[in-house]
Design a protein around this motif. Structure first.
Motif, PDB file in Angstrom:
ATOM      1  N   VAL A   1       0.838  -1.201   0.000  1.00  0.00           N
ATOM      2  CA  VAL A   1       0.000   0.000   0.000  1.00  0.00           C
ATOM      3  C   VAL A   1       0.874   1.253   0.000  1.00  0.00           C
ATOM      4  N   THR A   2       1.863   1.286   0.886  1.00  0.00           N
ATOM      5  CA  THR A   2       2.748   2.446   0.958  1.00  0.00           C
ATOM      6  C   THR A   2       3.521   2.623  -0.343  1.00  0.00           C
ATOM      7  N   GLY A   3       3.960   1.510  -0.927  1.00  0.00           N
ATOM      8  CA  GLY A   3       4.661   1.575  -2.213  1.00  0.00           C
ATOM      9  C   GLY A   3       3.771   2.125  -3.308  1.00  0.00           C
ATOM     10  N   ALA A   4       2.506   1.700  -3.320  1.00  0.00           N
ATOM     11  CA  ALA A   4       1.565   2.210  -4.321  1.00  0.00           C
ATOM     12  C   ALA A   4       1.351   3.707  -4.142  1.00  0.00           C
ATOM     13  N   ALA A   5       1.234   4.152  -2.882  1.00  0.00           N
ATOM     14  CA  ALA A   5       1.047   5.584  -2.615  1.00  0.00           C
ATOM     15  C   ALA A   5       2.274   6.381  -3.040  1.00  0.00           C
TER      16      ALA A   5
ATOM     17  N   ASN B   1      -3.904  -7.777 -10.947  1.00  0.00           N
ATOM     18  CA  ASN B   1      -4.936  -7.481 -11.942  1.00  0.00           C
ATOM     19  C   ASN B   1      -4.817  -6.058 -12.488  1.00  0.00           C
ATOM     20  N   GLY B   2      -3.606  -5.548 -12.524  1.00  0.00           N
ATOM     21  CA  GLY B   2      -3.389  -4.238 -13.122  1.00  0.00           C
ATOM     22  C   GLY B   2      -3.977  -3.088 -12.341  1.00  0.00           C
ATOM     23  N   GLY B   3      -4.156  -3.267 -11.036  1.00  0.00           N
ATOM     24  CA  GLY B   3      -4.698  -2.201 -10.197  1.00  0.00           C
ATOM     25  C   GLY B   3      -6.185  -2.310  -9.933  1.00  0.00           C
ATOM     26  N   VAL B   4      -6.876  -3.201 -10.650  1.00  0.00           N
ATOM     27  CA  VAL B   4      -8.318  -3.380 -10.464  1.00  0.00           C
ATOM     28  C   VAL B   4      -8.550  -4.520  -9.478  1.00  0.00           C
ATOM     29  N   LEU B   5      -9.130  -4.212  -8.343  1.00  0.00           N
ATOM     30  CA  LEU B   5      -9.430  -5.215  -7.331  1.00  0.00           C
ATOM     31  C   LEU B   5     -10.851  -5.714  -7.537  1.00  0.00           C
TER      32      LEU B   5
ATOM     33  N   ASP C   1     -32.735 -30.775  -9.874  1.00  0.00           N
ATOM     34  CA  ASP C   1     -32.628 -31.397 -11.196  1.00  0.00           C
ATOM     35  C   ASP C   1     -31.421 -30.894 -11.985  1.00  0.00           C
ATOM     36  N   GLY C   2     -30.584 -30.073 -11.350  1.00  0.00           N
ATOM     37  CA  GLY C   2     -29.376 -29.579 -11.999  1.00  0.00           C
ATOM     38  C   GLY C   2     -29.535 -28.255 -12.707  1.00  0.00           C
ATOM     39  N   ALA C   3     -30.745 -27.728 -12.765  1.00  0.00           N
ATOM     40  CA  ALA C   3     -30.967 -26.456 -13.445  1.00  0.00           C
ATOM     41  C   ALA C   3     -30.284 -25.317 -12.683  1.00  0.00           C
ATOM     42  N   VAL C   4     -29.544 -24.487 -13.404  1.00  0.00           N
ATOM     43  CA  VAL C   4     -28.859 -23.343 -12.808  1.00  0.00           C
ATOM     44  C   VAL C   4     -29.817 -22.152 -12.780  1.00  0.00           C
ATOM     45  N   ILE C   5     -30.111 -21.659 -11.584  1.00  0.00           N
ATOM     46  CA  ILE C   5     -31.047 -20.535 -11.475  1.00  0.00           C
ATOM     47  C   ILE C   5     -30.330 -19.224 -11.157  1.00  0.00           C
ATOM     48  N   ASP C   6     -29.055 -19.315 -10.853  1.00  0.00           N
ATOM     49  CA  ASP C   6     -28.281 -18.096 -10.589  1.00  0.00           C
ATOM     50  C   ASP C   6     -26.804 -18.423 -10.744  1.00  0.00           C
ATOM     51  N   SER C   7     -26.035 -17.484 -11.234  1.00  0.00           N
ATOM     52  CA  SER C   7     -24.596 -17.687 -11.376  1.00  0.00           C
ATOM     53  C   SER C   7     -23.879 -16.373 -11.080  1.00  0.00           C
ATOM     54  N   ALA C   8     -22.654 -16.497 -10.617  1.00  0.00           N
ATOM     55  CA  ALA C   8     -21.886 -15.318 -10.218  1.00  0.00           C
ATOM     56  C   ALA C   8     -21.492 -14.476 -11.425  1.00  0.00           C
ATOM     57  N   GLU C   9     -21.475 -13.189 -11.222  1.00  0.00           N
ATOM     58  CA  GLU C   9     -20.988 -12.248 -12.232  1.00  0.00           C
ATOM     59  C   GLU C   9     -19.861 -11.433 -11.603  1.00  0.00           C
ATOM     60  N   PRO C  10     -18.605 -11.764 -11.927  1.00  0.00           N
ATOM     61  CA  PRO C  10     -17.483 -11.026 -11.348  1.00  0.00           C
ATOM     62  C   PRO C  10     -17.641  -9.519 -11.538  1.00  0.00           C
ATOM     63  N   SER C  11     -17.304  -8.771 -10.496  1.00  0.00           N
ATOM     64  CA  SER C  11     -17.484  -7.315 -10.557  1.00  0.00           C
ATOM     65  C   SER C  11     -16.322  -6.608  -9.880  1.00  0.00           C
ATOM     66  N   ARG C  12     -16.081  -5.366 -10.320  1.00  0.00           N
ATOM     67  CA  ARG C  12     -15.036  -4.555  -9.713  1.00  0.00           C
ATOM     68  C   ARG C  12     -15.419  -4.184  -8.289  1.00  0.00           C
ATOM     69  N   TYR C  13     -14.429  -4.238  -7.408  1.00  0.00           N
ATOM     70  CA  TYR C  13     -14.641  -3.789  -6.034  1.00  0.00           C
ATOM     71  C   TYR C  13     -13.980  -2.433  -5.790  1.00  0.00           C
ATOM     72  N   ARG C  14     -12.740  -2.291  -6.251  1.00  0.00           N
ATOM     73  CA  ARG C  14     -12.021  -1.037  -6.079  1.00  0.00           C
ATOM     74  C   ARG C  14     -11.033  -0.842  -7.245  1.00  0.00           C
ATOM     75  N   ASP C  15     -10.827   0.409  -7.634  1.00  0.00           N
ATOM     76  CA  ASP C  15      -9.721   0.764  -8.516  1.00  0.00           C
ATOM     77  C   ASP C  15      -8.608   1.278  -7.611  1.00  0.00           C
ATOM     78  N   THR C  16      -7.588   0.476  -7.408  1.00  0.00           N
ATOM     79  CA  THR C  16      -6.600   0.763  -6.375  1.00  0.00           C
ATOM     80  C   THR C  16      -5.434   1.610  -6.861  1.00  0.00           C
ATOM     81  N   MET C  17      -5.078   1.471  -8.143  1.00  0.00           N
ATOM     82  CA  MET C  17      -3.909   2.169  -8.683  1.00  0.00           C
ATOM     83  C   MET C  17      -3.949   2.075 -10.195  1.00  0.00           C
ATOM     84  N   SER C  18      -3.109   2.834 -10.855  1.00  0.00           N
ATOM     85  CA  SER C  18      -3.032   2.765 -12.308  1.00  0.00           C
ATOM     86  C   SER C  18      -2.305   1.484 -12.722  1.00  0.00           C
TER      87      SER C  18
END
Length: 487
Positions: A230-234, A361-365, A378-395
């Motif tokens: 963190v300090t290095g990024a700052a 991940n290039g600064g994207v958390l 019966d194996g039917a998928v009714i919901d699935s995860a959608e990866p999403s950005r949490y924070r933009d930490t650095m360039s």
């Protein structure tokens, strides 16, 4: 024609009828409110024994690893009162993930996803009824990989000390492993014998080793020198520092306003006293990074920490996560100590892994998550995860520079050589954090690999383990090996 006397008699009858009507409508309204808005609360009331028994009347959904291996399921019992109980084939290794379900309580995913597993969640109930006409619990396919989880658990167990390991896919946020030690056998809570269950609960709750505590999510620790990410990024973000630029690194740094002098590990010098930022990072020079903290000031340090998610209370995976904290107000001496992950800086082992995941991940958390899919019986998928950005930490430029600096840590002259994997560039930052309770220092490492094509980010904490480069780094290496062989 009704006479005057009959009219006098009908007046009180009409009044009674009106009162009865009002009471009837009030009763119907109250019943409607209870059924529509308070039913869930009443079902969850600990005094509602009928609801507790009903929880075991039908099978709950299963918990599956990402390869389909079952780590929690419902099995029939021979007793008529409770038709089903939970079974946990994987036992202690996956207990921090599964948690447990007992007659009295729940923990882990069994608690966080209780409505889905029980089939009472609206999205599960509607789809179940629409497909088969029968209400059933849904199963959860998780992001956890069995080989990585076992490598993490066995690595912790080999130290003989309490600790935690978290492994993430930096590109998606998927949690590949979440181990905590010491652990417990969730099957002990699946007992249908009430006396035995009470005895088990008392024994577990009073155990000073705290086996029920999920150290990966529920407790924070001083991150030590892993916070230098963190300090290095700052520093790099400020534009005043560069990887090859010199930094002041005296053998001893007098903390402003005190008579205390900060030194490097074992009192060693940091190069010639004015090394490059990369060398100071590689050798984990405390005086250099404390000086950077003084130069940047607490405002910029705090801003960078919060870009990683420190001080945020919005993280669930879906289990709740303790808040990793960076102090609100500090003097200069405290700012210097915070820059090296001491003073009142606190982080969960999950956050320690997230530090590396962001750089990888290039600064994207990405937002961490445990559940990949929700499946009907019966194996039917009714919901699935959608990866999403949490924070933009650095360039991306800062992330690339930090990656190069972190790779140096696992090479000759670095503090994290024990995390190196033959034929793979591993990026890391070790940490040896002073224990506020007066015991030995905690051992930590934050790492990711391969540096050029990251597939796993790891955070390791061993309580009172000593040097991170000696104790935590070998665990990270084992986890990285397992992750690369699994992918």
């Amino acid at each position: 024609m009704v006479g005057p006397r009959a009219e006098r008699i009908n007046i009180p009858l009409r009044r009674v009828a009106v009162v009865c009507g009002v009471m009837l409508f009030a009763l119907l309204g109250r019943v409607t409110v209870i059924q529509a808005f308070e039913a869930e609360r009443l079902r969850e009331d600990k005094r509602n024994v009928r609801a507790l028994i009903a929880r075991f009347d039908h099978p709950r959904g299963r918990l599956l690893l990402r390869d389909g291996t079952v780590i929690a399921e419902s099995v029939r019992t021979l007793r008529s009162t409770y038709r089903y109980r939970r079974a946990y084939p994987a036992g202690r290794v996956f207990a921090p993930v599964t948690g447990y379900l007992s007659f009295f309580s729940r923990a882990g995913l069994e608690r966080a996803e209780d409505a889905v597993l029980a089939g009472t969640a609206a999205r599960v109930r509607v789809r179940s009824l629409a497909r088969g006409g029968v209400m059933a619990g849904a199963s959860l396919k998780l992001t956890v990989d069995g080989r990585i989880q076992r490598a993490a658990y066995e690595g912790l167990r080999a130290t003989g000390r309490a600790g935690a390991v978290v492994a993430l896919n930096p590109a998606t946020g998927a949690i590949l492993a979440m181990a905590s030690y010491p652990s417990f056998d969730p099957a002990a809570f699946a007992d249908v014998d009430m006396k035995g269950l009470v005895a088990t609960d008392r024994r577990m709750q009073s155990d000073p080793a705290q086996p029920l505590l999920n150290r990966a999510l529920a407790r924070t620790f001083p991150p030590g020198s892993t916070f230098k990410i963190v300090t290095g990024a700052a520093a790099l973000r400020s534009g005043d520092y560069s990887p090859g630029g010199g930094v002041r690194a005296p053998v001893a740094l007098r903390l402003p306003g005190t008579r205390v002098s900060l030194r490097n590990a074992e009192g060693a010098a940091c190069g010639d006293g004015e090394p490059s930022l990369t060398y100071a990072f590689q050798a984990s020079c405390n005086t250099a990074f404390a000086g950077i903290g003084l130069d940047l000031g607490q405002r910029r340090l705090r801003a960078q920490a919060e870009r990683f998610g420190f001080n945020a209370d919005d993280l669930v995976v879906p289990m709740p996560v303790a808040v990793s904290g960076f102090p609100a107000k500090m003097d200069k001496a405290q700012s210097a100590m915070a820059a090296i992950g001491q003073y009142d800086v606190r982080a969960t082992p999950l956050m320690v892994a997230m530090l590396s995941a962001a750089v990888a991940n290039g600064g994207v958390l990405m937002r961490p998550y445990l559940v990949e899919e929700v499946l009907l019986p019966d194996g039917a998928v009714i919901d699935s995860a959608e990866p999403s950005r949490y924070r933009d930490t650095m360039s991306e430029e800062v992330a690339d520079a930090l990656t190069a600096m972190m790779v140096k840590v696992t090479q000759r002259g670095g503090t994290g050589r024990a995390a190196a994997v033959r034929g793979v560039k591993v990026a890391a930052k070790t940490g040896t954090a002073e224990n506020a309770e007066g015991g030995r220092s905690h051992a930590l490492i934050s790492a990711f690999a391969p540096a050029g094509d990251p597939r796993v980010a790891v955070g390791v904490l061993v309580e009172e383990g000593g040097a991170g480069g000696k104790v935590a780094a070998p665990i990270a290496r084992a986890v990285i090996r397992a992750a690369l062989s699994a992918s």
